[in-house]
Design an enzyme around this catalytic site. Structure first.
Site, PDB file in Angstrom:
ATOM      1  N   ASP A  93       0.873  -1.168   0.000  1.00  0.00           N
ATOM      2  CA  ASP A  93       0.000   0.000   0.000  1.00  0.00           C
ATOM      3  C   ASP A  93       0.916   1.226   0.000  1.00  0.00           C
ATOM      4  O   ASP A  93       1.383   1.678   1.052  1.00  0.00           O
ATOM      5  CB  ASP A  93      -0.896  -0.020   1.237  1.00  0.00           C
ATOM      6  CG  ASP A  93      -1.887   1.134   1.270  1.00  0.00           C
ATOM      7  OD1 ASP A  93      -1.643   2.150   0.580  1.00  0.00           O
ATOM      8  OD2 ASP A  93      -2.894   1.035   1.999  1.00  0.00           O
ATOM      9  N   GLU A 186       1.131   2.352  13.146  1.00  0.00           N
ATOM     10  CA  GLU A 186       0.102   2.299  12.105  1.00  0.00           C
ATOM     11  C   GLU A 186      -1.020   1.455  12.691  1.00  0.00           C
ATOM     12  O   GLU A 186      -1.066   0.249  12.488  1.00  0.00           O
ATOM     13  CB  GLU A 186       0.685   1.707  10.817  1.00  0.00           C
ATOM     14  CG  GLU A 186      -0.231   1.902   9.611  1.00  0.00           C
ATOM     15  CD  GLU A 186      -1.313   0.854   9.531  1.00  0.00           C
ATOM     16  OE1 GLU A 186      -2.383   1.038  10.177  1.00  0.00           O
ATOM     17  OE2 GLU A 186      -1.095  -0.150   8.852  1.00  0.00           O
ATOM     18  N   GLU A 195     -10.756  -3.245  15.143  1.00  0.00           N
ATOM     19  CA  GLU A 195      -9.653  -3.948  15.817  1.00  0.00           C
ATOM     20  C   GLU A 195      -9.186  -3.236  17.086  1.00  0.00           C
ATOM     21  O   GLU A 195      -8.440  -3.797  17.873  1.00  0.00           O
ATOM     22  CB  GLU A 195      -8.456  -4.189  14.889  1.00  0.00           C
ATOM     23  CG  GLU A 195      -8.766  -5.132  13.755  1.00  0.00           C
ATOM     24  CD  GLU A 195      -7.552  -5.434  12.896  1.00  0.00           C
ATOM     25  OE1 GLU A 195      -7.435  -6.585  12.453  1.00  0.00           O
ATOM     26  OE2 GLU A 195      -6.726  -4.528  12.664  1.00  0.00           O
ATOM     27  N   HIS A 335      -5.349   0.016   1.074  1.00  0.00           N
ATOM     28  CA  HIS A 335      -5.863  -1.306   1.453  1.00  0.00           C
ATOM     29  C   HIS A 335      -7.042  -1.196   2.420  1.00  0.00           C
ATOM     30  O   HIS A 335      -7.761  -2.177   2.635  1.00  0.00           O
ATOM     31  CB  HIS A 335      -4.745  -2.159   2.063  1.00  0.00           C
ATOM     32  CG  HIS A 335      -4.413  -1.829   3.484  1.00  0.00           C
ATOM     33  ND1 HIS A 335      -3.644  -0.742   3.843  1.00  0.00           N
ATOM     34  CD2 HIS A 335      -4.753  -2.438   4.643  1.00  0.00           C
ATOM     35  CE1 HIS A 335      -3.517  -0.702   5.156  1.00  0.00           C
ATOM     36  NE2 HIS A 335      -4.186  -1.716   5.668  1.00  0.00           N
TER      37      HIS A 335
END
Length: 395
Positions: A93, A186, A195, A335
């Site tokens: 990405d 990240e 998440e 992505h």
């Protein structure tokens, strides 16, 4: 390009406000790309021997030596980040990885002789960037088995004396130092918050970051728009109403509750884009990731609305020049793609009419890595009058 001060980036969503047209500098061979949304190589691999035709014993030995080689598919449900494939997708990405590289390489003065903590290090790529520009030491924390590969990658690239890979959960490990100067991560998931890795970054910030230390990135914004999407909704949702002549509409109900992560064509966009929430990662608390934000989406043409679409922007405001990227449908694809929330109603709108409502976002109580979304919307237009509440779960 002039740098953008912190007060030029909204800290919270305002009713009816569009995202600011911030000029992010995406640098690739010094090329600048400016879009309404924030915008933001490959290497050769030498293989000594083709082992694909080796005997079964050798092949098994090689497989077991790989990260997660002894894992089953059930194990990957809990430890998906052990497999190299997901890291390949993220590394390829270019918007994501190149932005982080530019932040570090173009602002080496921020990292020179500083102690850096890389939260969720994966392959260690961000740690390698930091080490290359002169960080005093980098602590790379990775919970999955990819930590073993990261350790080897660090050694292969000659940074073993600068980068320490620590395998474990941030909440359970001890650092060899009491404080760090910079935390880089990240952490963003689909819909920004899926998440729930943001909580881990905030935990690390509160435990180890020095006063006036840096968190990178330091701003993240969630945005919303509306699209026409009749064909795809028919294929993914209405399909269940009649499957080879049988009624499977009970599955349709479930399908409606699960947002779809996919790439949206910007030509499908019917309304303006609305800023829902901006988070200041350097100051916010964990509870700030749960919120209710109002929105007002104004139709820019006569059309139908089948779904709302969420996306996010991130920015690094402490750099010499503002850097960041957008995951919106008008920007270069990433992505993360976009998150599509289909509506029960097909809304007919005329130019200038509004879809008004609110979105409530919170971690799921049973599984905090999932995200619960409550969407309230209403339309009072010439051809359509509707008011509804829908519930979704990112899982």
């Amino acid at each position: 390009m002039d740098s953008v001060s912190n007060n030029e980036i909204e800290n919270s969503a305002s009713y009816g406000k569009n995202p600011s047209k911030i000029k992010f500098q995406y640098e690739d061979d010094d090329e600048q790309v400016v879009q309404d949304e924030t915008v933001t190589e490959s290497s050769n691999l030498e293989v000594d021997e083709d082992i694909s035709m080796c005997d079964p014993t050798t092949a098994a030995a090689v497989d077991d030596s790989m990260v997660g080689g002894d894992k089953t598919s059930a194990d990957y449900y809990f430890d998906s980040y052990s497999h190299f494939g997901i890291h390949e997708e993220m590394l390829k990405d270019v918007v994501r990885t190149k932005t982080y590289q530019n932040v570090i390489y173009k602002n080496s003065f921020l990292f020179k002789d500083k102690v850096v903590l890389d939260v969720g290090a994966g392959t260690g790529i961000l740690s390698l960037f930091c080490a290359k520009v002169g960080a005093k030491h980098v602590y790379a924390i990775e919970c999955s088995s990819m930590a073993d590969m990261a350790q080897e990658i660090v050694k292969l690239n000659g940074f073993s004396d600068v980068i320490t890979v620590i395998k474990g959960k941030v909440e359970e490990i001890d650092l060899p130092v009491p404080q760090v100067d910079i935390i880089i991560s990240e952490w963003m998931g689909y819909f920004l918050l899926y998440e729930n890795m943001l909580d881990t970054v905030l935990y690390a910030r509160d435990k180890w970051l020095v006063k006036d230390g840096l968190v990178l990135p330091d701003k993240a914004s969630l945005c919303l728009t509306a699209i026409e999407d009749a064909d795809y909704k028919e294929d993914k949702i209405e399909f269940w109403n009649s499957v080879y002549g049988f009624d499977m509409s009970c599955i349709r109900k479930q399908a409606m509750m699960e947002p779809i992560v996919d790439t949206v064509d910007q030509n499908q966009i019917v309304t303006n884009c609305q800023l829902l929430k901006t988070m200041d990662i350097s100051k916010m608390t964990s509870g700030d990731a749960s919120f209710t934000a109002p929105f007002k989406l104004i139709a820019e043409r006569d059309d139908y609305i089948h779904a709302l679409v969420a996306y996010f922007d991130v920015s690094f405001t402490k750099c010499h020049k503002l850097l960041g990227f957008s995951t919106g449908p008008k920007s270069r694809s990433t992505h993360w793609k976009q998150t599509v929330l289909y509506l029960e109603d097909v809304i007919t709108v005329c130019q200038g009419e509004a879809v008004v409502g609110s979105m409530t976002v919170a971690p799921n109580k049973k599984n905090p890595r999932d995200v619960d979304i409550m969407l309230k919307y209403s339309v009072n237009g010439k051809h359509c009058r509707v008011s509804r509440t829908q519930y979704y779960r990112m899982r």
